[in-house]
Design a protein around this motif. Sequence first.
Motif, short mmCIF file in Angstrom:
data_model
loop_
_atom_site.label_atom_id
_atom_site.label_comp_id
_atom_site.label_asym_id
_atom_site.label_seq_id
_atom_site.Cartn_x
_atom_site.Cartn_y
_atom_site.Cartn_z
N PRO A 31 -0.02 1.99 3.29
CA PRO A 31 -1.17 2.89 3.30
C PRO A 31 -1.45 3.51 1.93
O PRO A 31 -1.21 4.70 1.70
N VAL A 32 -1.95 2.68 1.01
CA VAL A 32 -2.21 3.15 -0.36
C VAL A 32 -3.68 3.53 -0.52
O VAL A 32 -4.52 3.15 0.28
N GLU A 33 -3.97 4.29 -1.59
CA GLU A 33 -5.37 4.62 -1.90
C GLU A 33 -6.08 3.37 -2.41
O GLU A 33 -5.44 2.45 -2.91
N LYS A 34 -7.40 3.41 -2.31
CA LYS A 34 -8.16 2.23 -2.74
C LYS A 34 -7.99 2.00 -4.24
O LYS A 34 -7.97 2.95 -5.01
N TYR A 35 -7.87 0.74 -4.64
CA TYR A 35 -7.69 0.42 -6.06
C TYR A 35 -8.89 -0.33 -6.58
O TYR A 35 -9.73 -0.81 -5.82
N LEU A 36 -8.95 -0.44 -7.91
CA LEU A 36 -9.97 -1.25 -8.56
C LEU A 36 -9.35 -2.58 -8.97
O LEU A 36 -8.16 -2.62 -9.32
N PRO A 37 -10.13 -3.67 -8.97
CA PRO A 37 -9.58 -4.94 -9.43
C PRO A 37 -9.01 -4.78 -10.83
O PRO A 37 -9.66 -4.19 -11.69
N GLY A 38 -7.80 -5.29 -11.07
CA GLY A 38 -7.15 -5.17 -12.37
C GLY A 38 -6.09 -4.08 -12.40
O GLY A 38 -5.30 -4.03 -13.34
N PHE A 40 -2.75 -1.67 -11.02
CA PHE A 40 -1.38 -1.92 -10.56
C PHE A 40 -0.88 -0.71 -9.79
O PHE A 40 -1.46 0.38 -9.85
N THR A 41 0.23 -0.93 -9.06
CA THR A 41 0.90 0.21 -8.44
C THR A 41 2.41 0.01 -8.62
O THR A 41 2.83 -0.92 -9.31
N LYS A 42 3.21 0.89 -8.03
CA LYS A 42 4.67 0.74 -8.15
C LYS A 42 5.22 0.09 -6.88
O LYS A 42 4.71 0.35 -5.78
N ALA A 56 6.21 -1.31 -12.11
CA ALA A 56 4.77 -1.56 -11.93
C ALA A 56 4.50 -3.02 -11.59
O ALA A 56 5.11 -3.92 -12.18
N TYR A 57 3.60 -3.26 -10.65
CA TYR A 57 3.15 -4.62 -10.32
C TYR A 57 1.65 -4.58 -10.05
O TYR A 57 1.16 -3.67 -9.37
N SER A 58 0.95 -5.60 -10.54
CA SER A 58 -0.51 -5.65 -10.41
C SER A 58 -0.92 -6.34 -9.12
O SER A 58 -0.31 -7.32 -8.71
N MET A 59 -1.98 -5.85 -8.53
CA MET A 59 -2.50 -6.49 -7.32
C MET A 59 -3.25 -7.76 -7.72
O MET A 59 -4.05 -7.76 -8.66
N SER A 104 -3.00 2.67 -10.42
CA SER A 104 -3.52 3.14 -11.71
C SER A 104 -3.78 1.97 -12.65
O SER A 104 -3.52 0.82 -12.30
N GLY A 105 -4.28 2.31 -13.84
CA GLY A 105 -4.55 1.29 -14.85
C GLY A 105 -6.00 1.28 -15.28
O GLY A 105 -6.89 1.50 -14.47
N PHE A 106 -6.19 1.01 -16.57
CA PHE A 106 -7.54 1.02 -17.16
C PHE A 106 -8.06 -0.37 -17.51
O PHE A 106 -9.10 -0.50 -18.12
#
Length: 257
Positions: A31-38, A40-42, A56-59, A104-106
Amino acid sequence: MKTVPNGLVKGRVLARKQWTEKLFSLEINAPVEKYLPGQFTKLGLTNEQGEWVRRAYSMVNHPGHAYGHDHLEFLIIADDNGQLSPKLHKLNEGDEVYVGQKPSGFMTLDEIPDYAKDLWLLSTGTAIGPFISMLADPSLKWRFTNITLVHAVRTSDELVYQDAINSLSRNLGDRFQYVTVVSRETHATSLQGRIPLLLASGAIQGKVGRTFIPSESFLYICGNPSMVKDTSQTLTDLGLVKHLRRKPGNFASENYW
Ligand SMILES: Cc1cc2nc3c(=O)[nH]c(=O)nc-3n(C[C@H](O)[C@H](O)[C@H](O)COP(=O)(O)OP(=O)(O)OC[C@H]3O[C@@H](n4cnc5c(N)ncnc54)[C@H](O)[C@@H]3O)c2cc1C
Ligand SMILES: NC(=O)c1ccc[n+]([C@@H]2O[C@H](COP(=O)([O-])OP(=O)(O)OC[C@H]3O[C@@H](n4cnc5c(N)ncnc54)[C@H](OP(=O)(O)O)[C@@H]3O)[C@@H](O)[C@H]2O)c1
């Protein structure tokens, strides 16, 4: 088990895919918050001493995925000497794993300056993951006139997600080009060597049939930190400018370690 640290939520492995002996993908529901393409989370687990190890691992999948943004896919390489990745390697369907609730991530599409019409995504190893997520974004259909994905790996069996890339290619049509680089063996359809030298020699641009145009080109570079450093230098030598939020330029990067 010790108390779960703030920011981590319990997830469960839904599926795993083994690409090579060390390279695998995990699909995890959490149950994570919505992410943007590109982004990552832990991922986190406890070690033998009961201490939390988080990395850290990227979706890899797009947040608009049919199963929803809480269905996350990760591409991971197990480093035998590492603390967490060998433990992730052992996870199977149904196992628990902890996930950072706030991605997170920019290195995202909304950070790319408006003038950029020619997008280049340069990756080594597992860093192709965030680019696959980005390439599935519906805005890619109209946002760029050219999109080039470059993936550099040691051996050709690490050229993962071929089905996804073929499907993206069908969706994006002639504007999309996929260039593979294999460094430690000869591979018929791939360039051989390393990204910075292949850019300096013009081999990658030659394969695509286009060169960089400072007023139009934008590059994201992701993966091995020494590749990121050497590629940034090469691009600077080629007349491109590092992108800063306060001063738009041509390239930005994300180091994987
Ligand atoms: C923003 C970000 C996104 C990331 N996304 C991914 C991802 O999607 N998939 C993934 O596999 N890893 C990813 N990583 C790397 C990941 O966070 C871990 O560093 C990696 O899994 C090793 O953790 P470990 O605990 O097993 O090793 P550690 O005990 O931390 O030892 C790590 C050592 O392994 C090397 N190393 C670390 N990561 C990698 C890597 N990916 N490839 C090659 N060598 C590496 C480095 O030399 C480092 O010294 C990402 C890192 C960052 C910063
Ligand atoms: N891939 C494997 O089979 C394997 C097996 C066991 C363990 N590991 C461990 O897993 C981790 C990740 O391995 P990986 O293969 O995914 O990633 P990697 O070592 O970063 O290699 C991926 C690609 O990046 C290239 N590269 C490395 N340094 C570069 C630089 N300075 N400039 C440009 N390109 C560069 C490599 O070329 P070169 O081949 O020329 O270095 C390779 O083509 C490493 O820590 C490794 O020790 C990997």
